[in-house]
Design an enzyme around this catalytic site. Sequence first.
Site, PDB file in Angstrom:
ATOM      1  N   ASP A 163       0.825  -1.199   0.000  1.00 51.76           N
ATOM      2  CA  ASP A 163       0.000   0.000   0.000  1.00 51.76           C
ATOM      3  C   ASP A 163       0.870   1.264   0.000  1.00 51.76           C
ATOM      4  O   ASP A 163       0.735   2.117   0.869  1.00 51.76           O
ATOM      5  CB  ASP A 163      -0.889  -0.077   1.258  1.00 51.76           C
ATOM      6  CG  ASP A 163      -1.814   1.111   1.400  1.00 51.76           C
ATOM      7  OD1 ASP A 163      -2.278   1.618   0.372  1.00 51.76           O
ATOM      8  OD2 ASP A 163      -2.047   1.533   2.548  1.00 51.76           O
ATOM      9  N   ASN A 408       6.842  -7.522   6.301  1.00 58.13           N
ATOM     10  CA  ASN A 408       5.609  -6.884   6.753  1.00 58.13           C
ATOM     11  C   ASN A 408       4.416  -7.665   6.245  1.00 58.13           C
ATOM     12  O   ASN A 408       4.255  -7.843   5.023  1.00 58.13           O
ATOM     13  CB  ASN A 408       5.518  -5.449   6.254  1.00 58.13           C
ATOM     14  CG  ASN A 408       4.274  -4.760   6.802  1.00 58.13           C
ATOM     15  OD1 ASN A 408       4.198  -4.468   7.992  1.00 58.13           O
ATOM     16  ND2 ASN A 408       3.291  -4.508   5.945  1.00 58.13           N
ATOM     17  N   GLU A 409       3.596  -8.111   7.178  1.00 58.36           N
ATOM     18  CA  GLU A 409       2.306  -8.731   6.881  1.00 58.36           C
ATOM     19  C   GLU A 409       2.350  -9.820   5.818  1.00 58.36           C
ATOM     20  O   GLU A 409       1.558  -9.818   4.869  1.00 58.36           O
ATOM     21  CB  GLU A 409       1.279  -7.660   6.504  1.00 58.36           C
ATOM     22  CG  GLU A 409       1.031  -6.684   7.631  1.00 58.36           C
ATOM     23  CD  GLU A 409      -0.207  -5.821   7.432  1.00 58.36           C
ATOM     24  OE1 GLU A 409      -0.707  -5.738   6.308  1.00 58.36           O
ATOM     25  OE2 GLU A 409      -0.670  -5.250   8.427  1.00 58.36           O
ATOM     26  N   TYR A 463      -6.032  -3.215  13.111  1.00 57.22           N
ATOM     27  CA  TYR A 463      -6.952  -2.192  12.586  1.00 57.22           C
ATOM     28  C   TYR A 463      -8.371  -2.371  13.109  1.00 57.22           C
ATOM     29  O   TYR A 463      -9.332  -2.105  12.392  1.00 57.22           O
ATOM     30  CB  TYR A 463      -6.870  -2.176  11.050  1.00 57.22           C
ATOM     31  CG  TYR A 463      -5.572  -1.539  10.611  1.00 57.22           C
ATOM     32  CD1 TYR A 463      -5.429  -0.150  10.611  1.00 57.22           C
ATOM     33  CD2 TYR A 463      -4.466  -2.313  10.275  1.00 57.22           C
ATOM     34  CE1 TYR A 463      -4.231   0.449  10.266  1.00 57.22           C
ATOM     35  CE2 TYR A 463      -3.255  -1.721   9.932  1.00 57.22           C
ATOM     36  CZ  TYR A 463      -3.151  -0.344   9.931  1.00 57.22           C
ATOM     37  OH  TYR A 463      -1.956   0.256   9.600  1.00 57.22           O
ATOM     38  N   GLU A 499       1.401  -1.300  14.078  1.00 56.59           N
ATOM     39  CA  GLU A 499       0.516  -0.437  13.289  1.00 56.59           C
ATOM     40  C   GLU A 499      -0.842  -0.388  13.956  1.00 56.59           C
ATOM     41  O   GLU A 499      -1.373  -1.430  14.366  1.00 56.59           O
ATOM     42  CB  GLU A 499       0.326  -0.974  11.851  1.00 56.59           C
ATOM     43  CG  GLU A 499       1.522  -0.780  10.959  1.00 56.59           C
ATOM     44  CD  GLU A 499       1.257  -1.220   9.508  1.00 56.59           C
ATOM     45  OE1 GLU A 499       0.088  -1.250   9.085  1.00 56.59           O
ATOM     46  OE2 GLU A 499       2.250  -1.544   8.830  1.00 56.59           O
ATOM     47  N   TRP A 544       0.212   4.017  12.854  1.00 56.66           N
ATOM     48  CA  TRP A 544       0.274   4.040  11.394  1.00 56.66           C
ATOM     49  C   TRP A 544      -0.505   5.244  10.925  1.00 56.66           C
ATOM     50  O   TRP A 544      -1.685   5.290  11.166  1.00 56.66           O
ATOM     51  CB  TRP A 544      -0.294   2.758  10.789  1.00 56.66           C
ATOM     52  CG  TRP A 544      -0.006   2.695   9.317  1.00 56.66           C
ATOM     53  CD1 TRP A 544      -0.873   2.955   8.292  1.00 56.66           C
ATOM     54  CD2 TRP A 544       1.248   2.371   8.707  1.00 56.66           C
ATOM     55  NE1 TRP A 544      -0.224   2.820   7.089  1.00 56.66           N
ATOM     56  CE2 TRP A 544       1.074   2.461   7.318  1.00 56.66           C
ATOM     57  CE3 TRP A 544       2.511   2.025   9.223  1.00 56.66           C
ATOM     58  CZ2 TRP A 544       2.111   2.217   6.421  1.00 56.66           C
ATOM     59  CZ3 TRP A 544       3.525   1.784   8.332  1.00 56.66           C
ATOM     60  CH2 TRP A 544       3.320   1.871   6.940  1.00 56.66           C
TER      61      TRP A 544
HETATM   62  C1  GCB Z   1      -1.224  -2.298   6.719  1.00 53.25           C
HETATM   63  C2  GCB Z   1       0.064  -2.216   5.986  1.00 53.25           C
HETATM   64  C3  GCB Z   1       0.399  -0.797   5.571  1.00 53.25           C
HETATM   65  C4  GCB Z   1      -0.852  -0.110   5.053  1.00 53.25           C
HETATM   66  C5  GCB Z   1      -1.878  -0.048   6.168  1.00 53.25           C
HETATM   67  C6  GCB Z   1      -3.186   0.611   5.737  1.00 53.25           C
HETATM   68  O1  GCB Z   1      -1.515  -3.232   7.393  1.00 53.25           O
HETATM   69  O2  GCB Z   1       1.132  -2.791   6.676  1.00 53.25           O
HETATM   70  O3  GCB Z   1       1.398  -0.839   4.586  1.00 53.25           O
HETATM   71  O4  GCB Z   1      -0.603   1.158   4.560  1.00 53.25           O
HETATM   72  O5  GCB Z   1      -2.169  -1.344   6.586  1.00 53.25           O
HETATM   73  O6  GCB Z   1      -3.340   1.794   5.937  1.00 53.25           O
HETATM   74  O7  GCB Z   1      -4.022  -0.087   5.182  1.00 53.25           O
END
Ligand code: GCB
Length: 588
Positions: A163, A408-409, A463, A499, A544
């Site tokens: 992303d 990452n992820e 998230y 994040e 994040w």
């Molecule tokens: C994530 C990713 C990051 C994205 C973020 C998002 O999990 O690691 O690269 O930018 O989510 O904002 O969706």
Amino acid sequence: MLRPQETSSRERVGLNGLWAFALDPGDRGRAEQWWRGPLPDAVEMPVPASFNDVPATRDAHDHVGDVWYQREVRIPAGWAGRRVVLRFDAAAHRAVVWWNDVEVGRHEGGYTPFECDVTEHARPGEIGRLTVVVDNRLEPSTIPPGIVDVLPDGRRRQRYFHDFFNYAGLHRAVWLCATPRSYVRDITVTTEVAGADARVHYRVDVVAGQVAEVVLRDADGAERARGTTAAGTLEVPDATLWRPGHGHLYRLEVRTSGDDADDYALPVGIRDVKVEGDRFLINGEPFYFRGFGKHEDNPVRGKGHDDVHMVHDFALLDWIGANSFRTSHYPYAEEVLEYADRHGIVVIDETPAVGLNFEIAHTLVPGDPPHIWAAIDDTTQAAHLRAIQELVARDKNHPSVVMWSIANEPDSARPEARTYFEPLVRAARAADPSRPVCFAQVQLPPDKDVMSDLFDVICLNRYNGWYIDTGDLVTAERELEAELREWVRLHGKPIIVTEYGADAIAGVRSVAAGTWTEDYQIELLETFHRVFDRVDSVIGEHVWNFADFATGYGVNRADGNKKGVFTRDRRPKAAAFALRRRWHPKED
Ligand code: GCB
């Protein structure tokens, strides 16, 4: 690989500035051997910068394939008899380099440096033509991976599973360097703290020569210890330690023997890092990470390194009370780590292994990307291994770097993930036994994860309240806490939430706190903070993101990702003040 330096035996000439530049959408350059003469239809392009947004055309922004850079370089007349190399701090993602008509090097991997030895081709006093082709394509076999589609009209379209925008080009400095023919190729330093005293273990790799002396000096130049062998341990009684907020640095001066001796000075911070139970210890003291996942991202220059933006970002980190950041999702410019070393900022250093995940691929790219573990094979794994090794080789001596994040992820739920990662974790530990290893885990229940036991610290990207239970912070709070407690029960390791955040369009406010408002961003962060404060094993919070950043096209991105607590031009959103109140409780 050592950073270019000016010393009594070394010189360097910066090759930054305006280069000739040409996009090559028809792949003509390699066939027509463009390195043999001036580039056709060239425009001027600043180096360092990502090329994409400089010309202000859709063609440049969306270009997929080769771009060509060229300039003339004069080899200083006084360099006769010296070893001469070109040093590219980075070329994203694959580069081939020619000096006049001769290929002098190639490299794959967009965020680590490489050198091209031109000693045999470059005549002191003469001007040579330096040409570089840089290919920005991401394929299943590259790190990060991607897919290039050829459309019915013949155009190429790049898909990738991360992303952030695929900025490319020569976005870091280029140097012309001279060293003696016998030279210091590498230095490895690890440090150990023992009460008030310390030990500095060093190893020097010299090509065609021998170490004469190794001297450790304090910041005021006073000698603190000395050695005369290529490897050894220096005892430092009553050492001043490098610690978060206090970037105390010694200098390790290395000199080789002989008439044409080399001389190199490496900054050294004395500190040690350990994971014990659910604590992360720096010099034996528990450390709590406060900060961000960042990006190298700025208007126009993209990922182009720039000291002005760098110093300003560090000033904002200081203003907000952050003590650390993660180099999400690739190794940052070496200038950034050097700055962090000098100022006592703690860094989690990440490889560019982002996007090894089918579920995310699905949401990020149009169409139906192949199942990631089917597309990813031994070649990808070999590229990933190289990315880890090049990261460690480049950054192993930075005291600010306290942990390696090797991905990452990735999809960490399928058995293939464990098979793929096990040797990579082993390789990271072999390359550097002195630092913990982690990866940033995608939102996945702890019992579904198949590989977290291989790592030292549990790093979670979460998230709740955004991608999950959108808008419902009551559920988010309950679920997050339950999940974190489950991680503690299963692993008993320290947890960093690497994040968490919500998109917020600067200026959009609401008393009812709807998603995409500045107010919801604050409420979400505060929800997470309440949970962190209740779960003892949480030893870090990285929001994040530090700032809004550019992404590829997508219906869930409004002119990029807006999860920054600063806008892309670094103005604070309301969340920045809220974080400052949490992280600097005594200030306004
Ligand atoms: C994530 C990713 C990051 C994205 C973020 C998002 O999990 O690691 O690269 O930018 O989510 O904002 O969706």
